[in-house]
Design a protein around this motif. Structure first.
Motif, PDB file in Angstrom:
ATOM      1  N   LEU A  43       0.821  -1.212   0.000  1.00 27.32           N
ATOM      2  CA  LEU A  43       0.000   0.000   0.000  1.00 27.32           C
ATOM      3  C   LEU A  43       0.856   1.264   0.000  1.00 27.32           C
ATOM      4  CD1 LEU A  43      -2.964  -0.915   2.348  1.00 27.32           C
ATOM      5  CD2 LEU A  43      -3.020  -0.558  -0.126  1.00 27.32           C
ATOM      6  N   ALA A  44       1.974   1.239   0.697  1.00 30.10           N
ATOM      7  CA  ALA A  44       2.879   2.391   0.671  1.00 30.10           C
ATOM      8  C   ALA A  44       3.406   2.597  -0.746  1.00 30.10           C
ATOM      9  CB  ALA A  44       4.032   2.189   1.654  1.00 30.10           C
ATOM     10  N   GLY A  45       3.780   1.509  -1.403  1.00 21.92           N
ATOM     11  CA  GLY A  45       4.252   1.610  -2.783  1.00 21.92           C
ATOM     12  C   GLY A  45       3.178   2.142  -3.718  1.00 21.92           C
ATOM     13  N   LEU A  46       1.961   1.655  -3.560  1.00 21.11           N
ATOM     14  CA  LEU A  46       0.866   2.133  -4.397  1.00 21.11           C
ATOM     15  C   LEU A  46       0.577   3.605  -4.113  1.00 21.11           C
ATOM     16  CD1 LEU A  46      -1.221   1.405  -6.549  1.00 21.11           C
ATOM     17  CD2 LEU A  46      -2.779   0.756  -4.673  1.00 21.11           C
ATOM     18  N   GLY A  47       0.714   4.005  -2.869  1.00 28.67           N
ATOM     19  CA  GLY A  47       0.509   5.407  -2.504  1.00 28.67           C
ATOM     20  C   GLY A  47       1.524   6.333  -3.153  1.00 28.67           C
ATOM     21  N   ARG A  48       2.692   5.792  -3.488  1.00 25.47           N
ATOM     22  CA  ARG A  48       3.709   6.593  -4.178  1.00 25.47           C
ATOM     23  C   ARG A  48       3.452   6.685  -5.680  1.00 25.47           C
ATOM     24  NH1 ARG A  48       6.718   3.905  -0.218  1.00 25.47           N
ATOM     25  NH2 ARG A  48       7.336   2.217  -1.604  1.00 25.47           N
ATOM     26  N   GLN A  49       2.479   5.910  -6.179  1.00 28.10           N
ATOM     27  CA  GLN A  49       2.220   5.859  -7.617  1.00 28.10           C
ATOM     28  C   GLN A  49       0.920   6.532  -8.048  1.00 28.10           C
ATOM     29  OE1 GLN A  49       4.592   4.585  -9.781  1.00 28.10           O
ATOM     30  NE2 GLN A  49       5.668   4.654  -7.828  1.00 28.10           N
ATOM     31  N   VAL A  56      -7.922   9.605  -4.018  1.00 27.49           N
ATOM     32  CA  VAL A  56      -8.902   9.971  -2.994  1.00 27.49           C
ATOM     33  C   VAL A  56     -10.009   8.919  -2.911  1.00 27.49           C
ATOM     34  CG1 VAL A  56     -10.632  11.703  -2.343  1.00 27.49           C
ATOM     35  CG2 VAL A  56      -8.396  12.431  -3.225  1.00 27.49           C
ATOM     36  N   ASP A  57     -10.513   8.508  -4.063  1.00 31.78           N
ATOM     37  CA  ASP A  57     -11.601   7.527  -4.094  1.00 31.78           C
ATOM     38  C   ASP A  57     -11.156   6.178  -3.533  1.00 31.78           C
ATOM     39  OD1 ASP A  57     -13.171   9.502  -5.194  1.00 31.78           O
ATOM     40  OD2 ASP A  57     -13.136   8.667  -7.230  1.00 31.78           O
ATOM     41  N   LEU A  58      -9.931   5.759  -3.853  1.00 30.65           N
ATOM     42  CA  LEU A  58      -9.448   4.485  -3.327  1.00 30.65           C
ATOM     43  C   LEU A  58      -9.269   4.566  -1.815  1.00 30.65           C
ATOM     44  CD1 LEU A  58      -8.566   1.581  -3.690  1.00 30.65           C
ATOM     45  CD2 LEU A  58      -6.256   2.427  -4.201  1.00 30.65           C
ATOM     46  N   ALA A  59      -8.687   5.640  -1.333  1.00 30.56           N
ATOM     47  CA  ALA A  59      -8.492   5.791   0.113  1.00 30.56           C
ATOM     48  C   ALA A  59      -9.829   5.696   0.848  1.00 30.56           C
ATOM     49  CB  ALA A  59      -7.796   7.109   0.427  1.00 30.56           C
ATOM     50  N   ALA A  60     -10.883   6.218   0.252  1.00 32.97           N
ATOM     51  CA  ALA A  60     -12.204   6.185   0.877  1.00 32.97           C
ATOM     52  C   ALA A  60     -12.775   4.771   0.949  1.00 32.97           C
ATOM     53  CB  ALA A  60     -13.163   7.096   0.119  1.00 32.97           C
ATOM     54  N   ARG A  61     -12.314   3.879   0.106  1.00 32.28           N
ATOM     55  CA  ARG A  61     -12.845   2.508   0.072  1.00 32.28           C
ATOM     56  C   ARG A  61     -12.015   1.518   0.877  1.00 32.28           C
ATOM     57  NH1 ARG A  61     -15.413   1.887  -5.935  1.00 32.28           N
ATOM     58  NH2 ARG A  61     -16.403   3.928  -5.932  1.00 32.28           N
ATOM     59  N   LEU A  62     -10.826   1.942   1.295  1.00 30.18           N
ATOM     60  CA  LEU A  62      -9.967   1.064   2.086  1.00 30.18           C
ATOM     61  C   LEU A  62     -10.335   1.161   3.564  1.00 30.18           C
ATOM     62  CD1 LEU A  62      -6.487   1.920   0.493  1.00 30.18           C
ATOM     63  CD2 LEU A  62      -7.830  -0.170   0.157  1.00 30.18           C
ATOM     64  N   PRO A  63     -10.057   0.105   4.336  1.00 28.39           N
ATOM     65  CA  PRO A  63     -10.204   0.234   5.788  1.00 28.39           C
ATOM     66  C   PRO A  63      -9.312   1.379   6.281  1.00 28.39           C
ATOM     67  CG  PRO A  63      -9.854  -2.065   5.175  1.00 28.39           C
ATOM     68  CD  PRO A  63      -9.626  -1.232   3.941  1.00 28.39           C
ATOM     69  N   GLU A  65      -7.075   1.937   8.583  1.00 27.52           N
ATOM     70  CA  GLU A  65      -5.641   1.713   8.791  1.00 27.52           C
ATOM     71  C   GLU A  65      -4.907   1.582   7.456  1.00 27.52           C
ATOM     72  OE1 GLU A  65      -8.137   0.020  10.092  1.00 27.52           O
ATOM     73  OE2 GLU A  65      -7.822  -0.333  12.238  1.00 27.52           O
ATOM     74  N   ALA A  66      -5.526   0.907   6.504  1.00 26.20           N
ATOM     75  CA  ALA A  66      -4.922   0.748   5.182  1.00 26.20           C
ATOM     76  C   ALA A  66      -4.904   2.078   4.442  1.00 26.20           C
ATOM     77  CB  ALA A  66      -5.687  -0.298   4.374  1.00 26.20           C
ATOM     78  N   ALA A  67      -5.986   2.831   4.553  1.00 26.40           N
ATOM     79  CA  ALA A  67      -6.064   4.136   3.899  1.00 26.40           C
ATOM     80  C   ALA A  67      -5.002   5.080   4.436  1.00 26.40           C
ATOM     81  CB  ALA A  67      -7.457   4.739   4.088  1.00 26.40           C
ATOM     82  N   VAL A  69      -1.977   4.302   5.664  1.00 28.00           N
ATOM     83  CA  VAL A  69      -0.675   3.912   5.082  1.00 28.00           C
ATOM     84  C   VAL A  69      -0.592   4.389   3.640  1.00 28.00           C
ATOM     85  CG1 VAL A  69       0.753   1.949   4.368  1.00 28.00           C
ATOM     86  CG2 VAL A  69      -0.377   1.920   6.604  1.00 28.00           C
ATOM     87  N   PHE A  70      -1.638   4.147   2.878  1.00 33.60           N
ATOM     88  CA  PHE A  70      -1.694   4.516   1.466  1.00 33.60           C
ATOM     89  C   PHE A  70      -1.603   6.026   1.271  1.00 33.60           C
ATOM     90  CE2 PHE A  70      -4.688   5.836  -1.924  1.00 33.60           C
ATOM     91  CZ  PHE A  70      -3.997   5.374  -3.025  1.00 33.60           C
ATOM     92  N   ALA A  71      -2.430   6.761   1.985  1.00 37.26           N
ATOM     93  CA  ALA A  71      -2.535   8.212   1.776  1.00 37.26           C
ATOM     94  C   ALA A  71      -1.357   8.987   2.367  1.00 37.26           C
ATOM     95  CB  ALA A  71      -3.841   8.728   2.368  1.00 37.26           C
ATOM     96  N   PHE A  72      -0.640   8.403   3.299  1.00 41.61           N
ATOM     97  CA  PHE A  72       0.491   9.084   3.935  1.00 41.61           C
ATOM     98  C   PHE A  72       1.671   9.251   2.982  1.00 41.61           C
ATOM     99  CE2 PHE A  72       4.251   9.135   6.772  1.00 41.61           C
ATOM    100  CZ  PHE A  72       3.938  10.268   7.504  1.00 41.61           C
ATOM    101  N   GLN A  73       1.699   8.476   1.908  1.00 41.51           N
ATOM    102  CA  GLN A  73       2.818   8.504   0.965  1.00 41.51           C
ATOM    103  C   GLN A  73       2.723   9.708   0.028  1.00 41.51           C
ATOM    104  OE1 GLN A  73       5.193   6.147   1.510  1.00 41.51           O
ATOM    105  NE2 GLN A  73       3.779   5.647   3.167  1.00 41.51           N
ATOM    106  N   VAL A  74       3.872  10.276  -0.265  1.00 44.89           N
ATOM    107  CA  VAL A  74       3.950  11.369  -1.232  1.00 44.89           C
ATOM    108  C   VAL A  74       4.168  10.736  -2.608  1.00 44.89           C
ATOM    109  CG1 VAL A  74       5.268  13.385  -1.963  1.00 44.89           C
ATOM    110  CG2 VAL A  74       4.921  12.933   0.481  1.00 44.89           C
ATOM    111  N   PRO A  75       3.290  11.031  -3.572  1.00 45.11           N
ATOM    112  CA  PRO A  75       3.470  10.430  -4.900  1.00 45.11           C
ATOM    113  C   PRO A  75       4.810  10.808  -5.524  1.00 45.11           C
ATOM    114  CG  PRO A  75       1.267  11.339  -4.684  1.00 45.11           C
ATOM    115  CD  PRO A  75       2.057  11.809  -3.477  1.00 45.11           C
ATOM    116  N   ASP A  76       5.451   9.811  -6.132  1.00 49.98           N
ATOM    117  CA  ASP A  76       6.700  10.038  -6.857  1.00 49.98           C
ATOM    118  C   ASP A  76       6.400  10.797  -8.140  1.00 49.98           C
ATOM    119  OD1 ASP A  76       8.290   8.676  -5.029  1.00 49.98           O
ATOM    120  OD2 ASP A  76       8.114   6.764  -6.086  1.00 49.98           O
ATOM    121  N   PRO A  77       7.283  11.703  -8.535  1.00 54.53           N
ATOM    122  CA  PRO A  77       7.054  12.411  -9.797  1.00 54.53           C
ATOM    123  C   PRO A  77       7.167  11.480 -11.012  1.00 54.53           C
ATOM    124  CG  PRO A  77       9.114  13.117  -8.773  1.00 54.53           C
ATOM    125  CD  PRO A  77       8.441  12.174  -7.831  1.00 54.53           C
TER     126      PRO A  77
END
Length: 144
Positions: A43-49, A56-63, A65-67, A69-77
């Motif tokens: 999830l951290a890797g996906l959050g960087r992508q 935003v929509d995916l984060a809203a559908r994840l539990p 705790e998972a959201a 981890v996912f949303a805390f990541q800064v997307p890679d350029p």
């Protein structure tokens, strides 16, 4: 002999513990703790992508705790292809490319189920090639 898939378990309203249990079962991980490590890493890797509305929509559908981890990541350029994503996960976790591919597919298949068909289609349209199979979808290419 029946070739039908196993039972489809509901994903709407899935808790983080249920998500970990599904990943533990599907990935044949020995413990829930190991499944948790894998879920967080993928999830951290996906959050960087992923960016934009799909993020935003995916984060809203994840539990929750998972959201987090996912949303805390800064997307890679620079987005990674599916293959590069797996290599990056292997490097970050100290695993092999084969185990990283297994881990990624196990987690992203569950994430794709949580996302639902329409959102997953939008997510795959945003990401570079190679993610379809990681999410458990066939990735078709047009002939040149």
């Amino acid at each position: 002999m029946s070739l039908q898939p196993g039972p489809v378990l509901p994903t709407a309203g899935m808790t983080f513990d249920q998500m970990l249990e599904r990943v533990r079962y599907e990935g044949a991980y020995p413990t829930r703790e190991r499944a948790g490590e894998i879920v967080r890493a993928v999830l951290a890797g996906l959050g960087r992508q992923l960016t934009g509305e799909e993020r935003v929509d995916l984060a809203a559908r994840l539990p929750v705790e998972a959201a987090t981890v996912f949303a805390f990541q800064v997307p890679d350029p620079q987005q990674l292809t599916g293959r590069e994503f797996v290599k990056d996960l292997a490097a970050r976790t100290g695993g092999t490319p084969a185990t990283a591919r297994w881990d990624t597919g196990t987690v992203l298949t569950t994430v794709g189920q949580l996302a639902g068909h329409d959102l997953l289609t939008r997510i795959l349209a945003q990401l570079p090639s190679g993610y379809g199979l990681l999410f458990g979808r066939a990735e078709l290419t047009q002939a040149a």
